[in-house]
Design a protein around this motif. Structure first.
Motif, PDB file in Angstrom:
ATOM      1  N   GLN A   1       2.482 -10.164  -6.980  1.00 57.11           N
ATOM      2  CA  GLN A   1       1.793  -8.908  -7.288  1.00 57.11           C
ATOM      3  C   GLN A   1       2.705  -7.681  -7.176  1.00 57.11           C
ATOM      4  O   GLN A   1       2.533  -6.707  -7.898  1.00 57.11           O
ATOM      5  N   TYR A   2       3.678  -7.751  -6.283  1.00 55.49           N
ATOM      6  CA  TYR A   2       4.506  -6.560  -6.029  1.00 55.49           C
ATOM      7  C   TYR A   2       5.281  -6.111  -7.267  1.00 55.49           C
ATOM      8  O   TYR A   2       5.619  -4.928  -7.386  1.00 55.49           O
ATOM      9  N   THR A   3       5.602  -7.062  -8.116  1.00 60.30           N
ATOM     10  CA  THR A   3       6.417  -6.738  -9.301  1.00 60.30           C
ATOM     11  C   THR A   3       5.817  -7.384 -10.548  1.00 60.30           C
ATOM     12  O   THR A   3       6.536  -7.879 -11.419  1.00 60.30           O
ATOM     13  N   VAL A   4       4.502  -7.352 -10.640  1.00 59.10           N
ATOM     14  CA  VAL A   4       3.801  -8.013 -11.749  1.00 59.10           C
ATOM     15  C   VAL A   4       4.219  -7.433 -13.097  1.00 59.10           C
ATOM     16  O   VAL A   4       4.171  -8.119 -14.127  1.00 59.10           O
TER      17      VAL A   4
ATOM     18  N   ASN B   1       9.032   0.407  -0.387  1.00 56.35           N
ATOM     19  CA  ASN B   1       8.123   0.313  -1.533  1.00 56.35           C
ATOM     20  C   ASN B   1       7.092   1.437  -1.559  1.00 56.35           C
ATOM     21  O   ASN B   1       6.465   1.670  -2.583  1.00 56.35           O
TER      22      ASN B   1
ATOM     23  N   ILE C   1       9.281  -9.339  -0.448  1.00 61.83           N
ATOM     24  CA  ILE C   1       8.638 -10.163  -1.460  1.00 61.83           C
ATOM     25  C   ILE C   1       8.405  -9.377  -2.742  1.00 61.83           C
ATOM     26  O   ILE C   1       8.399  -8.160  -2.756  1.00 61.83           O
TER      27      ILE C   1
ATOM     28  N   LEU D   1      -2.084  -4.011  -2.555  1.00 63.32           N
ATOM     29  CA  LEU D   1      -1.231  -5.154  -2.888  1.00 63.32           C
ATOM     30  C   LEU D   1       0.225  -4.756  -3.100  1.00 63.32           C
ATOM     31  O   LEU D   1       1.064  -5.606  -3.354  1.00 63.32           O
ATOM     32  N   GLN D   2       0.495  -3.473  -3.021  1.00 66.97           N
ATOM     33  CA  GLN D   2       1.869  -2.981  -3.075  1.00 66.97           C
ATOM     34  C   GLN D   2       1.851  -1.683  -2.284  1.00 66.97           C
ATOM     35  O   GLN D   2       0.823  -0.989  -2.231  1.00 66.97           O
ATOM     36  N   GLU D   3       2.972  -1.323  -1.674  1.00 67.53           N
ATOM     37  CA  GLU D   3       2.945  -0.273  -0.672  1.00 67.53           C
ATOM     38  C   GLU D   3       2.727   1.118  -1.227  1.00 67.53           C
ATOM     39  O   GLU D   3       2.181   1.988  -0.536  1.00 67.53           O
TER      40      GLU D   3
ATOM     41  N   TYR E   1      -7.934  -7.808 -12.679  1.00 65.86           N
ATOM     42  CA  TYR E   1      -8.131  -7.299 -11.320  1.00 65.86           C
ATOM     43  C   TYR E   1      -9.609  -7.123 -10.975  1.00 65.86           C
ATOM     44  O   TYR E   1      -9.936  -6.569  -9.920  1.00 65.86           O
TER      45      TYR E   1
ATOM     46  N   VAL F   1      -0.051  -0.295 -10.861  1.00 65.85           N
ATOM     47  CA  VAL F   1      -1.210  -0.896 -11.541  1.00 65.85           C
ATOM     48  C   VAL F   1      -2.040  -1.753 -10.581  1.00 65.85           C
ATOM     49  O   VAL F   1      -3.250  -1.920 -10.763  1.00 65.85           O
ATOM     50  N   GLN F   2      -1.405  -2.257  -9.518  1.00 69.53           N
ATOM     51  CA  GLN F   2      -2.103  -3.113  -8.556  1.00 69.53           C
ATOM     52  C   GLN F   2      -3.242  -2.388  -7.847  1.00 69.53           C
ATOM     53  O   GLN F   2      -4.083  -3.033  -7.218  1.00 69.53           O
TER      54      GLN F   2
END
Lengths: 515, 515
Positions: A419-422, B79, A390, B47-49, B482, B422-423
Motif C-alpha cells: 500500500q505504501y507505494t501502490v 514518509n 516497507i 496506510l501511509q504516513e 478502497y 491516494v491511500q
C-alpha cells in the motif's frame, strides 16, 4: 550556450548514468528541459517519490551502476527517503538530484523552503549543493563517483534553479577534489585458511550483491566447496540486496529473522565467516537477547559489502582442497492443490518461475517460505527488503525491469507493505514492463500480529491498528484503476493458471492471492 | 505498574489530545498496547504516513489543538515529512510520536536505524528524545505545550522501545523546564490608526487560522469596515491554513499566485497591513522579480500568525469609525450546463455547497476559480495547501472530518496531487466519514505545464514528464478498490446531481470530474 542543467546531465551520461526516475516540480523544470536538449537519458515518471527512489534501488542492484532520481525540493525528497534508506542498507549506488529555489530566493523562506541537507544526510554518503552553473558538471561527475564509493551509496546533489539555467561555461570551477577511492586490500587468505582448518565448526554468512558477492553464483558455488571441505554450513544474510538462486545452485537458506532461531544457528559455530555480510545483529532489540548475535572473537571478516568476496571464497576453496561443485538440476517441485497458504503460494510460484527471472520479495507472509522453496526453482535473481522500510518491493521490481530488458520480473508482495507505494502500478503500465505482481492478501499487518503475539494478548485497539479488514482492499480494482490487468485467485490451481498466463504477457499483470 | 507508554498517553490526554493518527510498527507496539490500557484516545489508522500527518494537520487547523501521530522509526517518520512541512507552514499544532529501537540496541546500527533527529528537525519546532520511562510523562506534557507555542508547530517525541515498556514511576525526572510562552504584546493600535489615516492607499493582507485570525468571520467583517472607512482593499493571503467564507461574509479574494498579478495588486498600496499574514514573497524565484514583493517600509505589522488579529482589526475599525457590516445573503449562483471546465466545476460546487461545510482545496485546476466563486456559497470553512508539498488535500479532509463531527467535508482536488496520498481513501471508508472527494481529472501536472509555458516550447521529454495520460487513471476503480462509492461525470448537470447525492450520504463518496 550550455546551461548548468545540460552540463550536469552530460556529465552524468559520460559517467554512465542512463536512466532517471523522476517526479519533478517547478524548481526542476530546467533539468526537465535539459533532458530534451541533451538526449540519451531514459526518463521514467513515478507518481510518488518512493516509487522513484525504490526503482533506482532496484536498478542499481541489477546494474551495479547508479540511476539518477529527480525530486522536488525538500518535501519531494522527503517522500523518497524511506526507499533511499533501504537502498543505503543494500549498498546501492544512486545519484539524487534535488532542485532547490533560486539561490537568491532562499533567504526569504518561501513556502517550499526547507533544510534539505538535514533531510538528505541520513540517507546520503555524499551531499553537495551546486554553487554555480559552472560547478554543475563537476557535481554530476563527482556524484556518480561518490555513489560508487564505500561499496555503493546515495550521492545527493542539491541544484538551485538559477544554476540549472545559468551558463555552465567550459571550465570545472570546483574540479580537483575526487571522491574515487582505492580498493580495499584483500584479506590475508593464508591466515584465514589456517583459522578455518583449525576451527571446530565453521559457518559462512554470505552477503548479497552483484556477481562478485557472496551470493552471486560463483560465491555460492565456492561456499559449497568450502562447506564440503570443512563440514561447515552456510547461510545467506537475512535480507540480501541480491542473491542468485535456483537452477541447481547450492541451497543456502537465509539466517532466520527472530533471534531465537538465528542464535540456534549461529551458536553452533566457533568461527562465523563474514563473506560480504555485516556482523549479525538482531533486527530489533529484544529483552534477554544481546543485540550482537556473534561476539567479535568468533567473527572472521572476508571482505565488506562491495568487495570481490567470490574471488576470496574461490581462493580459499582451492587452498582447502574443496571438492568440485556441479550445479545439478533440482528435483521438480510438487504441484499444489486447494486453498492458498503461504507454503502453497511459495511452492507454486517457485515451480513455475521462468528461467532467468528476477524476484522482488517483500512481506513477512511469503518471503521466507518462498526463499526456502525457490532453491528448487529455475535459476533466478532474488531481491529483498534490506532496510525494513516497507513499500519497497514493487518499486524495486519496476527498477529491476528497467535495468534488465528481456528478463521476467516477479514481485511477490504482501498487502500491507505494498500500500505504501501502490502508485508504482501506474509506472508499470506506462512503461509496459513484464512484471507479474503477486499480492498475498491476508488483510492485516501480519508481522505486527506476530510481534504482538510475543507478548500478552492484544486488546481491541491493538487488533484494530493491525487490521486491514474493514473494508477489504480490492487489489484487482486498484490494478484496473492504474491500467494493469488483474485477477483474483483463491486456490493453488487458480494461481498456477493465472501466474503462467501472466508470465506469457508482454506487459504487467497483478494477481491478488486470497489467504 | 504504569509503563512509560501509558504515562505518556495519559499525559497527552490530560493536556487535551483526543486523537492519534497512527501507522505503527514493531518499535511502537508498546504504545499500541497502551492505547488499550489507557483508554480514551481515538486511534485512526492510515496506510501511509503522509495520510496520518496530513490528517493531523487538518485536525489541528479545525480544533486549534493538536492531534498526535504515531510513526515507525526514521523511515516511517520520513514518509510523513511532506505533510508535516505543510503543517509547519499552516502553524498547526501536532505532536509526533516516533518509536525508536531499544536504547541499548541503537549502537549496533540494525537495519532500521537512522538519524531520526536530522529528519525531524526541519519540520519540528521542538524535538525531544525520551531518556527514560520516568521521562515519558514529562515528554508528553511538554510536547503538547510546545506544539501550541509560536502560533502552533510540530513537536516531536522520539520514544525508544525500552522506555515505552519500562516502569514510569510517579515522578517527573525531567520536570522543571517549561515550553509555555508569554503571549505576544498587542501592537500599538493608536499608532497604527494614525498611519492608516494618513496613507494614500491601504491594503489589508489577512492571514488564515482560527476564529481570532484575520480570516475568521470577525476578522473579515472588521476588515470590511476598515476598507469602507479608508477606501482600502483587502486580500486573503495566497494559501490560508483556514478561512471562513460565503454566507454573506465580505468577498475578499486571495492574493494571486504568480508575481505579475500579485505585484499589480500590491504595488497600488503605500501601506500593506499584515493582519496575521507573513510579508508576501514570490512563491518561487522568478528572474526579474524581487523575492520580496513589498519593501519593508510599506509594511505595517498587526500581529503574527496565531495572535488575536481579529481583536486588533475590530479595535482599529472602531477607532477609524468604520461603518457597520451586515452579512447579506449572497446572490444565487447561476446553474451551469454542458461540458465541465474549472469555472463550471467551481460554480456548481459553490452553488450546492451545504451550509457549514468544510472545503479542503488543493490543486491548480480548481483552486483559484473555486475560491473566487465560493464567496457566493453558503457559509463554509476553506482549507488550502499552505506549504506546497502536494498530496495534502485528501488527508487534511480526513483530519477535518474527524475533528468536526456533523459537518460535511468536501475535498476539491486535482488528479496529479491526489495520487501522492491516494491511500487516504481507505481511511475515509474505514471511518465512514462524510467526505465528498471531487477529483478534477485533466490527466496532467497542470501547474508544471503552466510554468513550462512561461519559457520556450517544451520538448517531448518535458511533455512526457508532465503527462498522466498513458494510461489514464480510473479514479472510480481506485475508489472502489478502497471501498468508497464513486462515479464519473462529464457535464455540469451530472456533477450537480452526483454532488447533491453525495452530500446526502452518511459516508464518503468520490466523483471523478472529466476535464
Amino acid at each position: 550556450m550550455t546551461t548548468g542543467a545540460q552540463a550536469l546531465l552530460a556529465a552524468l551520461q559520460v559517467e554512465g548514468v542512463e536512466v532517471c526516475f523522476a517526479n519533478p516540480g517547478t524548481t526542476e523544470l530546467d533539468v526537465v528541459r535539459a533532458f530534451d536538449a541533451v538526449p540519451g537519458m531514459r526518463c521514467v515518471l513515478g507518481l510518488q517519490e518512493n516509487v522513484c527512489t525504490g526503482a533506482a534501488d532496484g536498478y542499481g542492484r541489477m546494474r551495479g551502476a547508479p540511476a539518477a532520481t529527480l525530486l522536488h525540493l525538500g518535501p519531494g525528497f522527503a517522500n523518497g527517503i524511506a526507499n533511499l534508506h533501504n537502498a543505503r542498507r543494500a549498498h546501492t549506488p544512486i545519484v539524487n538530484l534535488i532542485g532547490d529555489h533560486m539561490s537568491w530566493h532562499l533567504p526569504f523562506d518561501a513556502p517550499l523552503t526547507s533544510d534539505i541537507e538535514s533531510l538528505a544526510r541520513p540517507v546520503s554518503g555524499w551531499v553537495h549543493r551546486v554553487a554555480s552553473a559552472g560547478d554543475a558538471a563537476w557535481a554530476g561527475r563527482e556524484a556518480v563517483r561518490a555513489s560508487l564509493a564505500r561499496g555503493g551509496q546515495g550521492a545527493t546533489v542539491i541544484f538551485p534553479a538559477d544554476f540549472q539555467v545559468g551558463e555552465a561555461g567550459g571550465s570545472d570551477e570546483a574540479a580537483g577534489a575526487d571522491t574515487g577511492e582505492e580498493p580495499a586490500p584483500a584479506p590475508d587468505l593464508a591466515a584465514c585458511a589456517a583459522r578455518l582448518k583449525s576451527a571446530r565448526k565453521v559457518l559462512f554468512l554470505l552477503g548479497g550483491g552483484g556477481p562478485a558477492s557472496g551470493l552471486g553464483a560463483r560465491g555460492q558455488r565456492a561456499a559449497a566447496r568450502l562447506c564440503a571441505a570443512l563440514g561447515a554450513s552456510a547461510y545467506a544474510e537475512t535480507f540480501p540486496s541480491r542473491a542468485e538462486r535456483g537452477g541447481g545452485l547450492p541451497d543456502f537458506d537465509r539466517l532466520p529473522y527472530f533471534p531465537e532461531p538465528a542464535r540456534a544457528v549461529l551458536d553452533e559455530a566457533d568461527v562465523v565467516v563474514l563473506a560480504g555480510a555485516l556482523p549479525p545483529v538482531t533486527y530489533f532489540g529484544y529483552e534477554g537477547h544481546p543485540s550482537r548475535m556473534v561476539e567479535p572473537g568468533r567473527l572472521l571478516a572476508l571482505g565488506a559489502p562491495g568487495e570481490p568476496v567470490a574471488d576470496y571464497l574461490e581462493a580459499l576453496a582451492g587452498m582447502l582442497d574443496g571438492p568440485g561443485w556441479q550445479d545439478a538440476a533440482p528435483a521438480p517441485l510438487p504441484v499444489q492443490q486447494g486453498r492458498l497458504t503461504p507454503a502453497a503460494i511459495s511452492a507454486t510460484v517457485a515451480r513455475l518461475l521462468p528461467e532467468d527471472a528476477i524476484v522482488s520479495v517483500e512481506g513477512g507472509t511469503c518471503g521466507y517460505p518462498f526463499y526456502a522453496a525457490s532453491a528448487a526453482s529455475a535459476r533466478h535473481t532474488a531481491l529483498t527488503n534490506t532496510g525494513g522500510a516497507i513499500g519497497q518491493g514493487l518499486p524495486v521490481a519496476l527498477g529491476a525491469a528497467i535495468a534488465s530488458p528481456g528478463r521476467r520480473v516477479v514481485a511477490l508482495l504482501s498487502d500491507g507493505s505494498t500500500q505504501y507505494t501502490v502508485q508504482t502500478l501506474w509506472s508499470l503500465a506506462h512503461e509496459n514492463l513484464p512484471v507479474v505482481v503477486l499480492i498475498a492478501a491476508n488483510h492485516q499487518y501480519g508481522i505486527l500480529r506476530k510481534e504482538l503475539a510475543r507478548g500478552e494478548q492484544p486488546g481491541p485497539q491493538a487488533e484494530a491498528l493491525t487490521s486491514l479488514d474493514r473494508p477489504r482492499i480490492d487489489w484487482t480494482r486498484l490494478a484496473d484503476g492504474y491500467g494493469v490487468p488483474s485477477s483474483r485467485v483463491e486456490t493453488a490451481e487458480e494461481l498456477a493458471e493465472a501466474f503462467a498466463a501472466a508470465c506469457a504477457r508482454s506487459g504487467p499483470t497483478l494477481i491478488e492471492m486470497q489467504l
